[in-house]
Design an enzyme around this catalytic site. Structure first.
Site: not given
Lengths: 74, 249
Positions: B85, B158-161
């Site tokens: 999380n 963030y999107a890539a991760s």
């Protein structure tokens, strides 16, 4: 050991003639780290045993598989 | 799997989603190993629920992860559920034309987000899966993804991760399924959390709500319920479960 041969045939898609030989990882086209995991799970389920990490790593020929499994079930 | 009696690791458990997951799962009888980098947050969690076990760990640091996971396996003698999380959300355009000194997306920000959101999931999962396989523990790895994995503007890192988290989930579902270990990702949309309000201007958040068929943000409780559903349903594997009020349909 007939059950081991059946597992080898099923996992590695080999003939029954090949299953009774002592083939190694490099000689079996479908034997890689992923099918090795399938092999271990199938053997453990079939014989109701739990192989050690060292034994799993040493099972790189058909004869090694047979002798290690024999050790657990004898 | 029934929740009571399960041994569960939750990363980023000191606050937000992770804290609510820890409290709810503990209340249902699970044995919780709560991991966070913030010691005081863990102390607060422990104060609220003394049954929860806590470990301070930077999950982006592989050496710390290895030591912590080994400690937990010794203390718990096994594991059924890992919930990855922990994460951070930082926004930046690829090229910021308003910035006179350095218009390009910060490499430091990129590395930071990838380390915390992506590498940590890899570190935690490899350590836990290896121990679970050794002990023949069956269970599930739950990765908290995001709607941003589909490509939110201004969130390159963030999107890539999160897209990487989705991809790892599918790989592990295939690889670990033979050991009875499932892998599932839960992808919340815009949730009513401090993180969402910090990351988005209210005007932009209002626009997203307008595009959401249910016309509201989600609640933390709705993510926690999905975690419980995922643990309890033993045939869910390799899925990315979207909780976004229908925003992506």
């Amino acid at each position: 050991m007939e059950k081991i041969n059946e597992i080898l045939i099923k996992i590695f898609k080999i003939s029954s003639e090949e299953a009774i030989k002592n083939l190694g990882m490099s000689e079996v086209a479908k034997w890689d780290s992923l099918t090795h995991m399938d092999l271990i799970v199938s053997i453990e389920d079939e014989f109701n045993i739990q192989l050690s990490g060292d034994d799993i790593a040493e099972m790189i020929t058909f004869d090694a598989i047979r002798s290690i499994v024999k050790k657990y079930i004898s | 799997m029934k929740i009571a009696g399960l041994r569960i690791i939750i990363t980023g458990a000191g606050s937000g989603f992770g804290k609510q997951m820890a409290l709810k799962l503990a209340s249902e009888g699970a044995k919780i190993a709560a991991i966070d980098i913030d010691q005081s947050a863990l102390e607060n969690l422990k104060y609220e629920c003394p049954e929860i076990h806590t470990w301070v760990c930077d999950v982006a640091n592989n050496a710390m992860v290895e030591n912590t996971v080994d400690d937990i396996f010794i203390a718990f003698n096994g594991l059924e559920v890992l919930i990855n999380n922990a994460g951070i959300m930082k926004n930046a355009p690829l090229v910021n034309i308003l910035n006179r000194s350095d218009r390009k997306h910060s490499v430091e920000l990129w590395n930071n987000v990838i380390a915390v959101n992506q590498s940590s999931v890899f570190f935690m999962s490899r350590a836990c899966a290896d121990n679970m396989i050794n002990k023949r523990n069956k269970g599930v790895i739950i990765n908290i993804s995001s709607i941003s994995a589909q490509g939110n503007m201004g969130q390159t890192a963030y999107a890539a991760s999160k897209a990487a988290v989705d991809a790892m989930t599918k790989v592990w579902a295939k690889e670990l399924g033979r050991f009875g270990i499932r892998a599932v990702a839960i992808a919340p949309g815009f949730m009513d959390t401090a993180g969402t309000h910090d990351a988005l201007e209210e005007k932009m958040l209002a626009q997203w709500i307008e595009k959401t068929p249910l016309r509201r943000t989600g609640k933390i409780d709705e993510v926690v319920k999905t975690v419980i559903f995922t643990i309890e349903n033993d045939f869910i594997n390799g899925e990315i479960i979207n909780i976004n009020g229908g925003l992506t349909i």
